[in-house]
Design a protein around this motif. Structure first.
Motif, PDB file in Angstrom:
ATOM      1  N   LYS A 111     -22.996 103.605  13.859  1.00  0.00           N
ATOM      2  CA  LYS A 111     -23.432 102.212  13.903  1.00  0.00           C
ATOM      3  C   LYS A 111     -24.944 102.222  14.088  1.00  0.00           C
ATOM      4  CE  LYS A 111     -22.260  97.864  16.076  1.00  0.00           C
ATOM      5  NZ  LYS A 111     -21.324  97.175  16.992  1.00  0.00           N
ATOM      6  N   LEU A 112     -25.644 101.860  13.048  1.00  0.00           N
ATOM      7  CA  LEU A 112     -27.095 102.038  13.029  1.00  0.00           C
ATOM      8  C   LEU A 112     -27.819 100.963  13.841  1.00  0.00           C
ATOM      9  CD1 LEU A 112     -27.485 102.853   9.204  1.00  0.00           C
ATOM     10  CD2 LEU A 112     -26.960 104.414  11.084  1.00  0.00           C
ATOM     11  N   ALA A 113     -28.895 101.357  14.481  1.00  0.00           N
ATOM     12  CA  ALA A 113     -29.747 100.402  15.204  1.00  0.00           C
ATOM     13  C   ALA A 113     -31.140 100.450  14.614  1.00  0.00           C
ATOM     14  CB  ALA A 113     -29.775 100.762  16.681  1.00  0.00           C
ATOM     15  N   TYR A 114     -31.621  99.289  14.222  1.00  0.00           N
ATOM     16  CA  TYR A 114     -32.940  99.199  13.603  1.00  0.00           C
ATOM     17  C   TYR A 114     -33.974  98.544  14.538  1.00  0.00           C
ATOM     18  CZ  TYR A 114     -30.743 100.154   9.070  1.00  0.00           C
ATOM     19  OH  TYR A 114     -30.057 100.728   8.042  1.00  0.00           O
ATOM     20  N   SER A 115     -33.498  97.959  15.650  1.00  0.00           N
ATOM     21  CA  SER A 115     -34.405  97.176  16.497  1.00  0.00           C
ATOM     22  C   SER A 115     -33.951  97.299  17.941  1.00  0.00           C
ATOM     23  CB  SER A 115     -34.343  95.711  16.071  1.00  0.00           C
ATOM     24  OG  SER A 115     -33.033  95.216  16.337  1.00  0.00           O
ATOM     25  N   LYS A 116     -34.819  96.846  18.834  1.00  0.00           N
ATOM     26  CA  LYS A 116     -34.455  96.836  20.247  1.00  0.00           C
ATOM     27  C   LYS A 116     -33.230  95.972  20.480  1.00  0.00           C
ATOM     28  CE  LYS A 116     -38.788  98.084  22.377  1.00  0.00           C
ATOM     29  NZ  LYS A 116     -39.937  97.664  23.204  1.00  0.00           N
ATOM     30  N   GLU A 117     -33.132  94.867  19.748  1.00  0.00           N
ATOM     31  CA  GLU A 117     -31.994  93.975  19.891  1.00  0.00           C
ATOM     32  C   GLU A 117     -30.700  94.698  19.508  1.00  0.00           C
ATOM     33  OE1 GLU A 117     -34.842  93.176  18.344  1.00  0.00           O
ATOM     34  OE2 GLU A 117     -35.574  92.002  20.043  1.00  0.00           O
ATOM     35  N   ASP A 118     -30.765  95.457  18.424  1.00  0.00           N
ATOM     36  CA  ASP A 118     -29.595  96.239  18.026  1.00  0.00           C
ATOM     37  C   ASP A 118     -29.184  97.185  19.158  1.00  0.00           C
ATOM     38  OD1 ASP A 118     -29.468  95.103  15.512  1.00  0.00           O
ATOM     39  OD2 ASP A 118     -30.334  96.816  14.449  1.00  0.00           O
ATOM     40  N   ILE A 119     -30.189  97.854  19.742  1.00  0.00           N
ATOM     41  CA  ILE A 119     -29.877  98.828  20.795  1.00  0.00           C
ATOM     42  C   ILE A 119     -29.266  98.128  21.989  1.00  0.00           C
ATOM     43  CG2 ILE A 119     -30.884 100.461  22.437  1.00  0.00           C
ATOM     44  CD1 ILE A 119     -32.960 101.180  20.269  1.00  0.00           C
ATOM     45  N   GLU A 120     -29.892  97.032  22.408  1.00  0.00           N
ATOM     46  CA  GLU A 120     -29.372  96.320  23.572  1.00  0.00           C
ATOM     47  C   GLU A 120     -27.955  95.811  23.343  1.00  0.00           C
ATOM     48  OE1 GLU A 120     -32.350  93.371  24.604  1.00  0.00           O
ATOM     49  OE2 GLU A 120     -33.755  95.046  24.901  1.00  0.00           O
ATOM     50  N   SER A 121     -27.715  95.252  22.160  1.00  0.00           N
ATOM     51  CA  SER A 121     -26.390  94.689  21.910  1.00  0.00           C
ATOM     52  C   SER A 121     -25.328  95.779  21.867  1.00  0.00           C
ATOM     53  CB  SER A 121     -26.381  93.882  20.608  1.00  0.00           C
ATOM     54  OG  SER A 121     -26.226  94.733  19.509  1.00  0.00           O
ATOM     55  N   GLY A 122     -25.756  97.036  21.679  1.00  0.00           N
ATOM     56  CA  GLY A 122     -24.793  98.133  21.655  1.00  0.00           C
ATOM     57  C   GLY A 122     -24.605  98.802  23.015  1.00  0.00           C
TER      58      GLY A 122
END
Lengths: 369, 369, 369, 369
Positions: free
Chosen positions: D97-108
């Motif tokens: 599950k790829l993360a491209y942004s800080k928001e992606d990281i936080e939501s994961g």
């Protein structure tokens, strides 16, 4: 004994077929050899936009030749329909060449000064075609730039040529050519033919025959990827055009959309990236396409020459051999004039001197036109 | 500078691909040139029945070669799966060669005496496959005649060869071959290559290269038309066979049914008459097929030689040039042994003398085997 | 609030679409509900042969209705082309009903006495169509039995109806009908509509609505399997017909060939057996089809009633509800007269009394016509 | 006399088929009614990613149910293969599950704390899959999120159920349900059946049956558009995922790419805009897809409920009637646990109380989970 012909054509694309038709009409005993089926490959892949102005833009010998070829289509369509019963589906409506920027407008200025082109303001263009993008600044309207259905044109030429006496050999690749005797010997896998004159019209695959016949002329593929959609929503009468991309409305509601330009790619299937790029471009011209259903997608290899000008004329050292190849993006447009010019050359008739010079196969560089 | 290879192969069907794989495995620097895409044409059209017995019937050198090739498949399948991850979908189950008449039984007698063949009475055959026609008198059961999926075999050979270092050029027709220098020069439309040895493996299109390389060997197409249906109803474990027609059950429920034999037909599309004939034959073997849904239909051109024996071996006058062509109905079956034999010849190894003689390219007639 | 319509049609096949068109033309506010896409299923599967004579054979009310419907097509085609721009591709040429036996000739005698039918001897028939089978004894020639392209007819009706104000809802299955209030309530999955009058035109799927609306009328599917081939060889101007099988020549060279009759089969895909039977029949009428290339194959479910006569008229107990279903093999042929008759009934106009009686939905048996 | 069953299922998608299989395994006499063919529509359109984590993200009852269902697949796959011979093509490899942004990281972050999830830095992720985009900041790796081939799962369930005694009726739409007697009466167009219990599993088309059975539960379509390409270039072992889009690598080299989310769209065909959006998203995850060849494209309608939670359980007022519908994006994932839970409810067995509550069909709002 080898079957003998007055003239033999190698290649059953639109150029070869037009040539076969024009020769058969003059009672020349002609054979056409095609390695697969006639009317396929680049001829089938084309959208059929007869864009003399849209594609060529500036006056000159090439533009003049293109206009002459375009203007033959209406008569030719009737003529071959009479013979073959096949309709080329010539459709009028014209082309709107969209301008999104000052650069677009400027680059169109020379063309806009022609009598056959009318500049339309944004409001005028949207009044003509209400579904086009509101981002345009205006558009050049070229009423003469009509369209045909390339597969129908090929079928019509092929059937008419046959009915006029031409022999069309499909699935017959030519494997050897011998020019040592008075009559040229042409071999396929299992048969031998002879002919007084030979015409090479194999599109991008003609390079091979140039080579075999002692000429160092190369042809390069420029792959074009296209798709079509079904339009059941909106009215669209005219072809839309911008920067080599186009949306061509067919009579049956299909919109033909193309095309990428990928030089040097011999692969005949479209890629995801190519189709994606064409979709994006189409949506920038006609936003409603995004709601339409995809019909299908495909690709073709346009035959490009070193100086972007086709080879139409005689072998510099052997006047029994002619070439008609390298029509790049303009094979459908130029087929009538090319077929007619080759037919005249075969019959020893005088042809337009400017055209003969412009398209000649010379050893040195031609002047780019 | 031309890119140089130890060996160059012309033709990317199953024979060329098997050869490329066998050479690459031996660290030979090899290139394969294919005018379209690899694994298409006759290789793609085949059903993949490895019918050493069913097709060949009588013992002899050819049968011996076929059995040797067949027996390599299980190991080969594992080997290339290991390298490429691609499964050839080898399926056991065997073949039931149906007999409907006394003539059928008599013509099978010689084969039935082999250890690998067991004669089954009507009752026994129906017990094995309850859906086959009740009109049979019995059947020869050949457990060793297994099957593979030809498209998977081609993909597996191609990917494995690439991973072992082979260069595979698709959309690269070879337009000229020059054998005058020590290294053979091979030209495509736009590039020039050189190679120490050259292998021609272009199926029915090899005749052209025989000609170019000074040999008067012709290849004839024998068109085969096929169709496939979806079987969701009945159990069928074994391939059914009668008079060159077959029904091959795939793992996924698809039945592959073929094939007509139309000599001299270069056209690669099936006709109504051909498909109708195959349907009728299939219904006479397996009546339940009439209730099944049609999947698709297609045709391929089997490469036939004058004496029905493939050419596998060296040019009689130039031992840098080899041929592997004319495998007729048996390309999939013979690919492993052919690839291996050509690889040995390229490397100067000793090969089975009987095979070398049987498949040699000679000036005079070969003894039919 | 439910959207209200003067009239609502359930079913977007050719009958529903013709009805929508005829109502919209009279300024009736009409909605059409289709569970999938309009113009598919049996309407799309049809060949478009307007065989009033070929199919019906003997005079009577049904034949009279069919002839009236057939004769509307030329005017209707022009009318909807004017509105929608879509061409129904009406093609003249007529039908040759082939006779192979004395029984065939005798069974055609009654029809042959009509002014619109001319008996042709074997020689005359072969002079008209030189490619038909030499096994015929003669043929009935019916010049009025023309053809249209059913998908084009449907598209033309749909677009014209829309342009005249009809609302056509695709992918909108009707899940409930409530007739308790003055206005009929019609529910789809997620929306509710109301209408003064309701027309059921759902082909073989109408049985469900008869049932829901309190009538014990059943509809039976009679599956028809078809295929098409490309004719590039022979001239064929007229439709060929024998024992419910036909070969219909399209303008573009395609021959449409059909059809099996499999009562009670709800499966919408063709089987090997069905397509094989149609192929065999076609070859017995036109031997040259065996050499032609297969285009595609398909199947459709014809809606058959218990007495083989369509239901066209009002619900016996609720005159706000109308039916137009059960047109069996004759949906394309009868669409103009059916649409017009339903339109008249909705508007309270007088319709032909004989037709009204013949197609009425009665509790007891209708007299078979 | 109506044929009687212990249990009748309406709907032949993956949920209905899993239920039929689970009931047949317990010797329940079961019938399944499907209006078209089994295993089509949304079931066929799915990619088969068993993304318990990727799709659900946060712990809770729903996640728990999904994990339980996912964990049944390996055993189930073996079990039905044993019975039917059909392989579900279960493929491990897991999901990135790829993360491209800080928001992606936080939501994961919440998901990353699970034992089954491992956070990978950009370098680690690129080491695992070197072809993914260099724009990522990192990726969550979920090894348990495996994949199956949905069409194979459906075929395997259907064939296994049949072999265990279930009757599967295709092309059999149910037109009326009568619950007044002790046994429920179920009518198709032309036949009447009775059953002790009835299960509605018709996906997005279940709304209609809820309505007929007196419940005001609606189902909404969320259209998903997908395409597939052929990967012959790059290695890709794991499914890639970002914001509801995914690239699923199949064993045969095909990459399945999806999907748009268009709520309220009942049209089952993809549009140019939808496919274009999926292409763009795919290129942002795996740039190499732009060079790949397109295989095909399609769309499906996911069945969404008002609170995004499926209905699995009994009718609140009639415990002979059960529902299993509204699985939205998770039909393939949830099929094993849903089939098993419905089977237990039919047999009167105790089921997990939390699950029963969470998926119950209640009059009032359920607590969103």
């Amino acid at each position: 004994m080898a079957t003998h012909y007055d003239a033999a054509i190698i290649g059953g694309g639109i150029i070869g077929l037009s040539t076969a038709y024009h020769l058969a009409k003059k009672n020349v005993k002609v054979a056409l050899f095609e390695s697969g089926k006639v009317g396929k490959k680049a001829s089938q892949a084309a959208a059929g936009m007869l864009g003399a102005h849209a594609e060529l833009e500036k006056p000159g010998v090439f533009f003049d030749f293109a206009r002459a070829s375009q203007s033959r289509y209406p008569t030719l369509a009737e003529e071959v329909k009479e013979i073959s019963g096949i309709d080329m589906n010539l459709k009028t409506g014209g082309i709107l060449k969209l301008a999104y920027s000052k650069e677009d407008i400027e680059s169109g200025n020379q063309m806009n000064r022609l009598d056959s082109v009318v500049w339309k303001s944004k409001e005028e263009a949207l009044a003509m075609e209400p579904s086009i993008s509101e981002s345009i600044l205006g558009a050049s309207f070229i009423e003469d730039d009509i369209q045909v259905e390339p597969t129908k044109v090929c079928k019509a030429f092929a059937k008419s040529a046959r009915l006029l006496g031409a022999d069309i050999y499909e699935y017959t690749p030519i494997t050897a050519i011998d020019t040592d005797s008075a009559a040229i010997t042409i071999k396929s896998q299992n048969e031998t033919f002879s002919a007084d004159q030979l015409i090479v019209a194999s599109g991008v695959w003609s390079g091979h025959f140039f080579q075999q016949l002692g000429l160092e002329k190369k042809l390069y593929p420029v792959k074009g990827e296209c798709l079509s959609v079904w339009n059941e929503d909106i009215a669209l009468e005219r072809t839309l055009y911008h920067e080599h991309c186009y949306i061509v409305p067919r009579k049956n509601g299909r919109l033909v959309i193309g095309a990428t330009m990928k030089p040097g790619d011999w692969d005949e299937e479209p890629t995801l990236g190519g189709i994606g790029a064409v979709m994006k471009k189409a949506a920038s011209m006609l936003p409603a396409v995004t709601r339409m259903k995809i019909d299908t997608f495909w690709a073709g290899l346009r035959p490009e020459t070193e100086d972007s000008t086709p080879y139409i004329g005689k072998h510099p050292n052997d006047n029994r051999i002619l070439f008609a190849a390298g029509h790049y993006r303009n094979g459908i447009l130029l087929a009538p004039a090319t077929g007619s010019m080759i037919s005249d050359l075969v019959l020893g008739k005088k042809v337009n001197q400017e055209w003969e010079d412009a398209f000649a196969i010379k050893d040195k560089e031609r002047q780019v036109i």
